[in-house]
Design an enzyme around this catalytic site. Sequence first.
Site, short mmCIF file in Angstrom:
data_model
loop_
_atom_site.label_atom_id
_atom_site.label_comp_id
_atom_site.label_asym_id
_atom_site.label_seq_id
_atom_site.Cartn_x
_atom_site.Cartn_y
_atom_site.Cartn_z
N SER A 165 44.11 61.82 41.46
CA SER A 165 43.37 62.82 40.68
C SER A 165 42.50 62.12 39.65
O SER A 165 42.42 60.90 39.61
CB SER A 165 44.35 63.78 40.02
N ASN A 166 41.84 62.90 38.84
CA ASN A 166 41.01 62.40 37.74
C ASN A 166 41.58 62.89 36.43
O ASN A 166 42.20 63.95 36.39
CB ASN A 166 39.60 63.01 37.85
N ARG A 167 41.31 62.17 35.36
CA ARG A 167 41.68 62.68 34.04
C ARG A 167 40.75 63.84 33.70
O ARG A 167 39.54 63.69 33.74
CB ARG A 167 41.52 61.58 32.99
#
Length: 210
Positions: A21-23
């Site tokens: 995922s991404n922050r």
Amino acid sequence: MKILITAGPTREPIDPVRFISNRSSGKMGLALALTAIERGHEVALIAGPVSVDLSAIPRVITVETADDMLHAVRRELEWCDALVMAAAVADWRPAEVIAEKLKKNNMPRNLQLEPVPDILGTIAPAKGSRIFVGFAAETGNLLEEASRKLVAKKLDLIVANDVARPDSGFESDTNMATLITASAKPGAPVLMTKQELAGRIVQWIESRGP
Ligand code: CTP
């Protein structure tokens, strides 16, 4: 106006319990949705797995992966006058999703990855007279990178956001940002709350609106 907003990260499964995922908290997308509603617009919010409460937004479409987000944006595009892509899409996914939980002792040392679809790039041919707004979260060459993406992604406006600072970007309540269009020289980034930035973006959309 009818404003379609994407928010939060996307998640790409590795196996049933792990993901890439991404922050991203979803705070910027939420601030945009609240501001647009307050200013009398109709809003649809397409949200990845955010960590903020979206219960104040009447129309939320929840998604998980970049593919899910692309399909949701495609479905809603015809409805909207403006699209604001505030989502932090995870750019890569495992080439193969493992159906059973990988046991610690059987974990591969390398993951084969493939790129996810570029949502703005994929829907660009269907833009018509709609206003497209994107975000560029950068840790270096902020104005150059954001200006490059403004053109490459056929955007009307890009929000250049300096995420190298602890008080700007992911999970923070403030952003060091500036708005960039094709017609004006970009101003220096300014530290402001996400609400204030959302206000500037929505007002810019109104100034260009139908
Ligand atoms: N975006 C998108 N689809 C993707 C990735 C990003 O539509 N698969 C959108 C984002 O929501 C954002 C804009 O494109 O509005 C710029 O995102 P960014 O991650 O900075 O762009 P990338 O093309 O992934 O650039 P980079 O080369 O920096 O990875």
